[in-house]
Design an enzyme around this catalytic site. Structure first.
Site, PDB file in Angstrom:
ATOM      1  N   LYS A  59      14.065 -53.446 -54.283  1.00 33.26           N
ATOM      2  CA  LYS A  59      13.193 -52.440 -55.118  1.00 33.26           C
ATOM      3  C   LYS A  59      11.853 -53.273 -55.646  1.00 33.26           C
ATOM      4  O   LYS A  59      11.984 -54.250 -55.764  1.00 33.26           O
ATOM      5  CB  LYS A  59      13.511 -52.352 -56.550  1.00 33.26           C
ATOM      6  CG  LYS A  59      13.995 -53.445 -57.593  1.00 33.26           C
ATOM      7  CD  LYS A  59      15.176 -53.138 -59.250  1.00 33.26           C
ATOM      8  CE  LYS A  59      15.237 -54.099 -59.657  1.00 33.26           C
ATOM      9  NZ  LYS A  59      16.121 -53.769 -60.813  1.00 33.26           N
ATOM     10  N   GLN A 116      12.822 -38.324 -67.031  1.00 27.21           N
ATOM     11  CA  GLN A 116      11.968 -38.980 -66.389  1.00 27.21           C
ATOM     12  C   GLN A 116      11.380 -38.104 -65.496  1.00 27.21           C
ATOM     13  O   GLN A 116      12.030 -37.375 -65.408  1.00 27.21           O
ATOM     14  CB  GLN A 116      12.974 -39.893 -65.638  1.00 27.21           C
ATOM     15  CG  GLN A 116      14.300 -41.123 -66.433  1.00 27.21           C
ATOM     16  CD  GLN A 116      15.365 -41.531 -65.529  1.00 27.21           C
ATOM     17  OE1 GLN A 116      15.836 -40.994 -64.754  1.00 27.21           O
ATOM     18  NE2 GLN A 116      15.141 -42.980 -64.969  1.00 27.21           N
ATOM     19  N   ASP A 130      11.550 -38.657 -62.454  1.00 28.79           N
ATOM     20  CA  ASP A 130      12.499 -38.671 -61.567  1.00 28.79           C
ATOM     21  C   ASP A 130      12.047 -37.903 -60.406  1.00 28.79           C
ATOM     22  O   ASP A 130      11.969 -36.910 -59.985  1.00 28.79           O
ATOM     23  CB  ASP A 130      13.582 -38.663 -61.618  1.00 28.79           C
ATOM     24  CG  ASP A 130      14.898 -39.715 -61.549  1.00 28.79           C
ATOM     25  OD1 ASP A 130      14.389 -40.929 -60.668  1.00 28.79           O
ATOM     26  OD2 ASP A 130      15.699 -39.902 -61.686  1.00 28.79           O
ATOM     27  N   HIS A 172      14.911 -44.395 -54.432  1.00 26.53           N
ATOM     28  CA  HIS A 172      14.838 -43.750 -55.782  1.00 26.53           C
ATOM     29  C   HIS A 172      13.152 -44.098 -56.168  1.00 26.53           C
ATOM     30  O   HIS A 172      12.800 -45.596 -56.181  1.00 26.53           O
ATOM     31  CB  HIS A 172      15.947 -44.694 -56.893  1.00 26.53           C
ATOM     32  CG  HIS A 172      17.088 -44.962 -55.853  1.00 26.53           C
ATOM     33  ND1 HIS A 172      18.398 -43.762 -56.922  1.00 26.53           N
ATOM     34  CD2 HIS A 172      17.872 -44.896 -55.592  1.00 26.53           C
ATOM     35  CE1 HIS A 172      19.644 -43.750 -56.372  1.00 26.53           C
ATOM     36  NE2 HIS A 172      19.201 -44.742 -54.929  1.00 26.53           N
ATOM     37  N   HIS A 197      13.312 -38.595 -55.498  1.00 27.17           N
ATOM     38  CA  HIS A 197      14.457 -39.128 -54.613  1.00 27.17           C
ATOM     39  C   HIS A 197      14.061 -38.442 -53.358  1.00 27.17           C
ATOM     40  O   HIS A 197      13.260 -37.091 -52.766  1.00 27.17           O
ATOM     41  CB  HIS A 197      16.137 -38.850 -54.921  1.00 27.17           C
ATOM     42  CG  HIS A 197      16.510 -39.201 -55.958  1.00 27.17           C
ATOM     43  ND1 HIS A 197      16.391 -38.811 -56.997  1.00 27.17           N
ATOM     44  CD2 HIS A 197      16.710 -40.783 -56.485  1.00 27.17           C
ATOM     45  CE1 HIS A 197      17.040 -39.250 -57.926  1.00 27.17           C
ATOM     46  NE2 HIS A 197      16.766 -40.600 -57.623  1.00 27.17           N
ATOM     47  N   ARG A 250      21.679 -42.151 -72.473  1.00 25.46           N
ATOM     48  CA  ARG A 250      21.916 -43.149 -72.298  1.00 25.46           C
ATOM     49  C   ARG A 250      22.574 -43.587 -74.215  1.00 25.46           C
ATOM     50  O   ARG A 250      21.870 -43.507 -75.081  1.00 25.46           O
ATOM     51  CB  ARG A 250      21.646 -44.466 -71.792  1.00 25.46           C
ATOM     52  CG  ARG A 250      21.842 -43.955 -70.250  1.00 25.46           C
ATOM     53  CD  ARG A 250      20.889 -44.607 -69.126  1.00 25.46           C
ATOM     54  NE  ARG A 250      20.064 -44.196 -68.762  1.00 25.46           N
ATOM     55  CZ  ARG A 250      19.312 -45.142 -67.420  1.00 25.46           C
ATOM     56  NH1 ARG A 250      18.921 -46.172 -67.173  1.00 25.46           N
ATOM     57  NH2 ARG A 250      18.675 -44.498 -66.026  1.00 25.46           N
ATOM     58  N   CYS A 286      20.617 -39.586 -60.381  1.00 23.14           N
ATOM     59  CA  CYS A 286      20.668 -39.583 -58.430  1.00 23.14           C
ATOM     60  C   CYS A 286      21.863 -39.243 -58.103  1.00 23.14           C
ATOM     61  O   CYS A 286      21.165 -38.156 -56.994  1.00 23.14           O
ATOM     62  CB  CYS A 286      20.796 -41.213 -58.130  1.00 23.14           C
ATOM     63  SG  CYS A 286      20.361 -42.299 -59.647  1.00 23.14           S
TER      64      CYS A 286
END
Length: 639
Positions: A464, A380, A382, A510, A384, A362, A333
């Site tokens: 979310k 991911q 991912d 997100h 945005h 992580r 992000c």
């Protein structure tokens, strides 16, 4: 004189206060025998709980979800009592309910064996026959600490000493066994009809690898022997579908100690990975996303500005170089905001959809690592979306259409939707939260699908929606999400020029559909038991000759199909055809083409599937057409 309102709306008046058990008895002897607990004014209580005022009361039995959980929690105590009867020196630590069962952690001088588990189970059955009354009591923390010290239960003492405040604590006793517990519990040990101890594993005390290793015994409990039997059958099927086992058998990936929680992808597994990535790239590009790529190492100060360092520092890997501290990015992000910040943006540029197959790291405790399902290194899908407040609902609705289409292509039609709303600690005004939550509710309502409200579970920066898949075994796998963020863009200096020429902070959505590629591939392997849909199979076709005389024609067929874009291999070894068919069936290749003298003469192929179905003799063109149609179906069941 309490008046009791039952779940069906009927009311009953009683002259004196009475227990939940007595209320059940007044309704019927059958219900009294089945009663495990009660719910009084929405609160779960023991059957010994006294109702002295007007109240709404429901009797909880094994048929209720709450009843099953109470049964399992009580069965954990039953197991702990049996362990200490057999092994008096074993110390009891914690024993919660988990999905479909329970566990208890024990400190003991040696490892428990499979024979021990059988002995424990037998002792549990003996305690069931004793029908020991389960009694609740309360005492102060000081009294409890003194009692457990005298019993030699040092772990219980540590738990008690860590509990804040001076409120009295509740305990449950059955026979010689007592443990700290909120309850409620079954009224007596005779209530257990069907249970099984399933496994034993190591577990660090309090989940900390610096602490001593304990032994965790897992078990399950059900309301009937038939339910237990069905569950054990599901466990057996799950064992066959375990992605870690199939990953090794099918030569897809492996893990090793030199890189804990990080997958080594083999050619066959990496083919699946790339197929999914290319598919996601295509669908995202067709829905207006622009693909980007951002650095792996980013100065730690960025994570402090974004707020991630304060919240996730223990999960972040860091490295020092040139007298600067860097973080290996745990999420994408903040980096996407840096891309947004390059160049002045206008309201005309919104919505701006950025996507990245972002590699993240992580720190997950070693004890929690689980094949592809829980890793330290992952990628991911991912994305945005930077938009205005007015665009939130439309963007969420369009995202959901894309998400459902993708899931159907992978063969998942059963999607569970949950909306998590504002937590107690949050940023932003209530007006903004109202607008965001309403936009998500509207998007969910448009789907026409049922959804669950989860109050207070949103992120601190916005609400979310979570999307979970129900697999072929009924297990729920949380994958996709879309989160509304009013906070992070402004914190990192993002703004756009509005229609009135003012500067405003964009809303950041997100979103992810698959979640992580690693975990999603693990889910797919278990969903299909390794037999991937044809479009995802590492090899779609294998060509098998019967004797060396057919080798040249097999090579010709192989090249023809490869030139049409199919993934094809050939097996021209001097082995019996039955042996080769079996080997490639176990490799779960969708189509096996057998070529003998007749096929060479007629310029055809004998087609069979990995499931053993004989599709007969086909020309190469006919088979190519059949294969194209199969690939085009993806994993859908509606084509």
């Amino acid at each position: 004189m309490p008046q009791i309102t039952l779940p069906d709306g009927s009311k009953r008046d009683y002259e004196n206060p009475l227990t939940v058990a007595e209320i059940a008895e007044s309704i019927g002897a059958g219900l009294a025998r089945a009663a495990l607990a009660g719910r009084v004014n929405g609160v779960l209580v023991d059957t010994s709980h006294v109702v002295s005022e007007d109240a709404e009361v429901a009797i909880i039995t094994e048929r209720d979800n709450d009843g099953l959980e109470i049964l399992r929690h009580s069965c954990a105590h039953l197991m702990a009592q049996a362990v200490q009867r057999l092994f008096p020196k074993a110390q009891v630590t914690i024993g919660p309910v988990v999905e479909d069962g329970f566990f208890y952690d024990f400190a003991f001088e040696r490892a428990f064996t499979p024979e021990d588990l059988q002995s424990i189970e037998n002792t549990m059955r003996q305690i069931v026959k004793e029908e020991l009354t389960v009694e609740r009591s309360v005492m102060s923390r000081a009294e409890a600490v003194a009692m457990f010290k005298e019993m030699g239960e040092l772990y219980k003492v540590e738990i008690l000493e860590a509990i804040p405040g001076n409120e009295e604590l509740s305990f449950y006793r059955q026979g010689e066994f007592i443990d700290l517990c909120r309850g409620p519990h079954v009224p007596n040990t005779g209530k257990f009809k069907a249970f099984k101890l399933t496994s034993v594993a190591g577990a660090y005390w309090r989940g900390d690898s610096d602490n001593e290793m304990l032994q965790r015994i897992y078990g399950t409990a059900w309301g009937s022997k038939q339910d237990l039997k069905l569950y054990l059958q599901r466990l057996e099927e799950a064992e066959k579908r375990d992605h870690r086992k199939l990953g090794k058998q099918l030569n897809l990936f492996h893990f090793q100690e030199e890189a804990p929680g990080m997958a080594f992808w083999h050619p066959r597994g990496w083919t699946i990975y790339q197929l999914i990535q290319n598919y996601m790239r295509t669908v995202q590009n067709s829905h207006g996303y622009q693909e980007i790529n951002t650095p792996q190492l980013v100065d730690y100060s960025l994570w402090e500005k974004s707020g991630h360092a304060a919240k996730f520092s223990e999960e972040m890997f860091s490295v020092e170089s040139d007298n600067r501290m860097y973080a290996i990015k745990p999420m994408n992000c903040p980096c996407h905001i840096q891309v947004f910040n390059q160049g002045l943006k206008s309201y005309r540029d919104l919505p701006l959809r950025l996507a990245e197959f972002g590699s993240c790291h992580r720190y997950e405790p070693s004890g929690s690592l689980h094949g592809l399902m829980r890793v330290r290194s992952f990628v991911q899908d991912d994305g945005h979306i930077f938009c205005t407040e007015e665009q939130i609902q439309q963007e969420v609705s369009e995202f959901m259409e894309l998400l459902f289409s993708v899931y159907r292509d992978f063969g998942f039609d059963d999607v569970i939707l949950r909306l998590s709303t504002r937590p107690e600690k949050r940023v932003g005004s209530d007006e903004l939260w109202d607008k965001a939550e309403e936009a998500l509710k509207t998007a969910l309502t448009i789907t026409g699908l049922p959804w669950e409200l989860v109050p207070g579970e949103g992120a601190f920066y916005g609400p979310k929606i979570e999307y979970s898949l129900k697999d072929c075994m009924g297990r729920v796998q949380q994958c996709g999400t879309i989160q509304v963020d009013f906070f992070t863009p402004g914190r990192l200096g993002a703004h756009y020029v509005a229609q009135d020429s003012s500067r405003r902070e964009p809303v950041m959505l997100h979103r992810a559909i698959l979640g992580s590629f690693e975990r999603f591939i693990g889910v797919l392997i278990e969903q299909y038991a390794g037999a991937m849909p044809t479009w995802l199979a590492p090899e779609q076709v294998v060509i098998l000759n019967i004797t060396d005389k057919q080798a040249e024609y097999c090579t010709e067929v192989k090249e023809t199909l490869k030139n049409k874009g199919f993934r094809v291999i050939s097996d021209l070894r001097n082995e019996k055809i039955g042996f080769k068919i079996r080997e490639h069936t176990l490799s779960k290749i969708p189509y096996l083409l057998v070529v003998g003298d007749k096929e060479v003469e007629l310029r055809t192929i004998a087609v069979r599937t990995r499931s053993g179905e004989d599709l007969g003799m086909m020309t190469i063109d006919d088979f190519s057409s059949h294969l194209s149609q199969d690939v085009a179906r993806f994993g859908r069941t509606d084509k």
